[in-house]
Design a protein around this motif. Structure first.
Motif, PDB file in Angstrom:
ATOM      1  N   GLU A   1      -8.920  -4.784   4.881  1.00 51.91           N
ATOM      2  CA  GLU A   1      -8.551  -5.363   3.813  1.00 51.91           C
ATOM      3  C   GLU A   1      -9.460  -5.644   2.874  1.00 51.91           C
ATOM      4  OE1 GLU A   1      -5.243  -7.985   4.594  1.00 51.91           O
ATOM      5  OE2 GLU A   1      -4.031  -6.384   4.603  1.00 51.91           O
TER       6      GLU A   1
ATOM      7  N   ARG B   1      -0.854  -4.311  10.657  1.00 56.26           N
ATOM      8  CA  ARG B   1      -1.700  -5.697  10.587  1.00 56.26           C
ATOM      9  C   ARG B   1      -2.033  -6.364  11.971  1.00 56.26           C
ATOM     10  NH1 ARG B   1      -0.653  -6.659   5.140  1.00 56.26           N
ATOM     11  NH2 ARG B   1       0.165  -8.809   5.497  1.00 56.26           N
TER      12      ARG B   1
ATOM     13  N   ARG C   1      -2.416  -6.528  -5.136  1.00 53.99           N
ATOM     14  CA  ARG C   1      -1.441  -5.581  -4.607  1.00 53.99           C
ATOM     15  C   ARG C   1      -1.931  -4.898  -3.150  1.00 53.99           C
ATOM     16  NH1 ARG C   1       0.627   0.137  -7.032  1.00 53.99           N
ATOM     17  NH2 ARG C   1       2.622   0.076  -6.023  1.00 53.99           N
ATOM     18  N   LEU C   2      -2.348  -6.122  -2.422  1.00 59.35           N
ATOM     19  CA  LEU C   2      -2.597  -5.818  -0.783  1.00 59.35           C
ATOM     20  C   LEU C   2      -1.099  -5.914  -0.343  1.00 59.35           C
ATOM     21  CD1 LEU C   2      -5.700  -7.791  -0.168  1.00 59.35           C
ATOM     22  CD2 LEU C   2      -5.472  -5.428  -0.008  1.00 59.35           C
ATOM     23  N   ASP C   3      -0.019  -6.542  -0.827  1.00 58.56           N
ATOM     24  CA  ASP C   3       1.245  -6.414  -0.518  1.00 58.56           C
ATOM     25  C   ASP C   3       2.043  -5.896  -1.623  1.00 58.56           C
ATOM     26  OD1 ASP C   3       0.947  -7.276   2.259  1.00 58.56           O
ATOM     27  OD2 ASP C   3       0.605  -9.399   1.816  1.00 58.56           O
ATOM     28  N   GLU C   4       3.271  -5.195  -1.333  1.00 55.35           N
ATOM     29  CA  GLU C   4       4.238  -4.881  -2.286  1.00 55.35           C
ATOM     30  C   GLU C   4       5.188  -6.030  -2.495  1.00 55.35           C
ATOM     31  OE1 GLU C   4       2.828  -2.518  -3.620  1.00 55.35           O
ATOM     32  OE2 GLU C   4       4.503  -1.445  -4.848  1.00 55.35           O
TER      33      GLU C   4
ATOM     34  N   ALA D   1       0.921   2.873  -1.779  1.00 55.93           N
ATOM     35  CA  ALA D   1      -0.105   2.068  -2.778  1.00 55.93           C
ATOM     36  C   ALA D   1      -1.246   1.441  -1.864  1.00 55.93           C
ATOM     37  CB  ALA D   1       0.815   0.874  -3.291  1.00 55.93           C
ATOM     38  N   GLU D   2      -1.808   2.201  -0.905  1.00 58.02           N
ATOM     39  CA  GLU D   2      -3.005   1.813  -0.371  1.00 58.02           C
ATOM     40  C   GLU D   2      -2.963   0.533   0.156  1.00 58.02           C
ATOM     41  OE1 GLU D   2      -6.028   2.913  -2.878  1.00 58.02           O
ATOM     42  OE2 GLU D   2      -5.182   5.041  -3.358  1.00 58.02           O
ATOM     43  N   GLN D   3      -1.977   0.190   0.764  1.00 58.69           N
ATOM     44  CA  GLN D   3      -1.892  -1.150   1.487  1.00 58.69           C
ATOM     45  C   GLN D   3      -1.991  -0.923   3.031  1.00 58.69           C
ATOM     46  OE1 GLN D   3       1.835  -1.420  -0.342  1.00 58.69           O
ATOM     47  NE2 GLN D   3       1.106  -3.117  -1.926  1.00 58.69           N
ATOM     48  N   LEU D   4      -2.747  -1.831   3.798  1.00 56.22           N
ATOM     49  CA  LEU D   4      -2.629  -1.719   5.267  1.00 56.22           C
ATOM     50  C   LEU D   4      -1.245  -2.065   5.760  1.00 56.22           C
ATOM     51  CD1 LEU D   4      -4.251  -1.172   7.950  1.00 56.22           C
ATOM     52  CD2 LEU D   4      -5.018  -3.323   7.869  1.00 56.22           C
TER      53      LEU D   4
ATOM     54  N   LEU E   1     -10.511  -2.473   1.159  1.00 55.56           N
ATOM     55  CA  LEU E   1      -9.429  -2.093   0.038  1.00 55.56           C
ATOM     56  C   LEU E   1      -9.550  -3.187  -1.286  1.00 55.56           C
ATOM     57  CD1 LEU E   1      -6.295  -1.637   2.311  1.00 55.56           C
ATOM     58  CD2 LEU E   1      -7.426   0.079   1.296  1.00 55.56           C
TER      59      LEU E   1
ATOM     60  N   ARG F   1      -2.392 -12.247  -2.838  1.00 55.18           N
ATOM     61  CA  ARG F   1      -2.411 -10.834  -2.199  1.00 55.18           C
ATOM     62  C   ARG F   1      -1.566  -9.826  -2.954  1.00 55.18           C
ATOM     63  NH1 ARG F   1      -3.992  -9.722   3.013  1.00 55.18           N
ATOM     64  NH2 ARG F   1      -2.133  -8.292   3.312  1.00 55.18           N
TER      65      ARG F   1
END
Ligand SMILES: Nc1ncnc2c1ncn2[C@@H]1O[C@H](COP(=O)(O)OP(=O)(O)O)[C@@H](O)[C@H]1O
Ligand SMILES: [Mg+2]
Lengths: 264, 234
Positions: A162, A259, B58-61, A253-256, A165, B54
């Motif tokens: 992360e 987890r 945009r590490l989470d939606e 959307a390029e999110q991990l 990213l 976050r």
């Protein structure tokens, strides 16, 4: 010695299996005395082992009398079974079954087809099916190792992935070191197997050819063809699988997404 | 319909909601941040502060709601460039194995740029780590590592910083080091930042405005004095 009393080959085999089973039960009895707590597991494994392989033997007798094209559905069934066995060993990866199936199909399918067309595998069911099964089995093992390693690499490096990213790197960029490790870990047993080929261990194909009276030198070459092809199959399988795997681990959307161990 | 209104603010958050398995973590959060503002997101542990920051990165939606960046729907911006523009610094440094310089170069090289040696030196002097370029990150103290983390984010030349409890894993001395570094950065670059913290004194030292978050709700939004004074009453 058994052969002196039994002239039907199948019954002879059954009697030989019986002798082996008696020896195995002796080991079970001995381990039981050592209180290893493995008794039940060994008995089940022995039972399943003899049941499955004999059933396959009878099945092959039937299959070998069919048209050459029966190889296609038979190998397909093996691939499905291999994919199912793979995902039993891999936790927490969405669509693991589909990924394994596509990966193993691509690897094994390509190699078996090319080898058959080039005549490296004889165009006979008695060659295609056993050698095909070795390709599928090898691909299955390598793929399961790769997927499991990939999952554990990702879940134990969530912070760094992360962080990457967040620094604007793409999923492919941040995952690269972990993909590499997963692939090399998965292919290592295979590579070691190639290196130790013939030392101590005479693998299945060669052993079979020698047992059935073929020229051992030819059998040696042929064993290399088989082992080398298993390596190629496994390699293609994991390279395709890992691309599919990567797309499961990251969102659009390029999110991990993967987890923690508890996810999914 | 409310679209027009958001063209002015630098960051506009509207109706932002995040739920996991139907459990709301953040509910209907609305606020705006102007260029150059220094905002603290303050609240108890578990309030949803990290989740909020976050989401902005945009590490989470989000489950619902919108974020606008200079009036642009943040979903229209490729995630990589959005994240470079809003540089995030997390609680743990999570440095990559290798040297300090390797870490500083990561962001720029991820989109095909290289840092000159002079740029690396400038970044390191900005976080008071002159001469650290070739140090292996495994040899750094906690405070040093967190400052390398800051410099690594700054290497992307972000328009704003999102800081998630950047000092909470550090001892007092290291915490002071990192705070001083943050202050220096703010001063020299007039950088917009959103700082997540549960440390009231830190809010007073670093921020001019506070968003008070409790149980996933934005319960207050105002100047440090207004919000913290009101809170010490109850
Ligand atoms: N992946 C997750 N799964 C389930 N619950 C989560 C997850 N991430 C966060 N939460 C919950 O959401 C709430 C807010 O978390 P967080 O944003 O980390 O709070 P804060 O940063 O304010 O301490 C907490 O109650 C936390 O347990
Ligand atoms: Mg937090």
């Amino acid at each position: 010695m058994l052969a002196r009393w039994i002239d039907n080959q199948v019954w002879l085999g059954a009697a030989q299996a019986g002798v082996t089973m008696v020896a195995a039960l002796l080991v079970v009895w001995l381990t039981g005395r050592l209180k290893l707590g493995l008794k039940k597991e060994i008995l089940i494994s022995l039972g399943r082992g003899v049941g499955q392989i004999v059933l396959v033997g009878f099945l092959l007798t039937v299959i070998f009398s069919a048209d050459l094209w029966i190889a296609v559905p038979v190998i397909l069934v093996m691939i499905v079974a291999g994919s199912v066995m793979t995902i039993r060993r891999v936790r927490n990866i969405p669509h693991a079954l589909r990924i394994s199936f596509i990966g193993i199909s691509a690897g094994a399918g390509l190699v078996i087809t090319v080898m058959t067309l080039m005549g490296v595998i004889e165009q006979e069911l008695t060659s295609i099916i056993p050698i095909g099964s070795m390709m599928v089995y090898g691909a299955m093992n390598t793929n399961a190792l790769m997927m499991e390693r990939f999952r554990s690499e990702v879940t134990s490096h969530v912070g760094q992935i992360e962080a990457g990213l967040a620094l604007g790197a793409s999923p492919e960029q941040v995952i690269r070191p972990y993909s590499r490790r997963a692939i090399s870990a998965a292919l290592t047993p295979n590579i070691n197997g190639l290196r130790s080929l013939g030392i101590v261990w005479i693998p299945g194909a060669m052993a079979g050819m020698v047992l059935s009276g073929q020229n051992p030198a030819y059998a040696g070459f042929y064993q290399f063809v088989v082992s080398g092809s298993i390596f190629v199959t496994a390699g293609i399988t994991v390279l395709i699988s890992i691309v599919l795997l990567r797309s499961q681990v990251f969102s659009q959307a390029e999110q991990l997404l993967l987890r923690s161990e508890a996810d999914n | 319909m409310t679209r027009q209104k958001h063209h002015n603010a630098f960051i506009s958050v509207e109706g932002l909601t995040y739920a996991i398995d139907g459990q709301p973590i953040l509910s209907d959060i609305c606020f705006e941040v102007q260029v150059g503002e220094r905002v603290a997101v303050f609240g108890p542990s578990g309030a949803g502060k990290s989740t909020l920051i976050r989401l902005i990165n945009r590490l989470d939606e989000p489950t619902a709601g919108m974020i606008w960046l200079n009036g642009e729907d943040y979903r229209q911006i490729p995630p990589g460039s959005l994240r470079r523009r809003l540089g995030m610094v997390m609680q743990a440094p999570n440095l990559f194995p290798g040297t300090v310089a390797d870490n500083l170069c990561f962001g720029p090289s991820a989109h095909g740029e290289t840092l000159t040696e002079a740029e690396i030196r400038a970044l390191l002097s900005g976080v008071d780590l002159v001469g650290y370029e070739n140090r292996n990150v495994s040899s750094l103290s906690g405070g040093e590592a967190q400052r390398v983390n800051l410099a690594r984010t700054l290497a992307n030349k972000p328009e704003a910083l999102l800081l998630d409890e950047p000092t909470s894993a550090l001892d007092q001395a290291a915490k002071n080091e990192v705070e001083e570094t943050i202050k220096a950065i703010i001063k020299s670059q007039n950088m917009t930042f959103i700082l997540v913290t549960h440390d009231r004194a830190q809010v007073e030292r670093l921020a001019e405005r506070v968003l008070l978050l409790e149980a996933g709700q934005l319960v207050a939004d105002g100047s440090v004095k207004e919000v913290l004074d009101a809170r010490s009453v109850d």
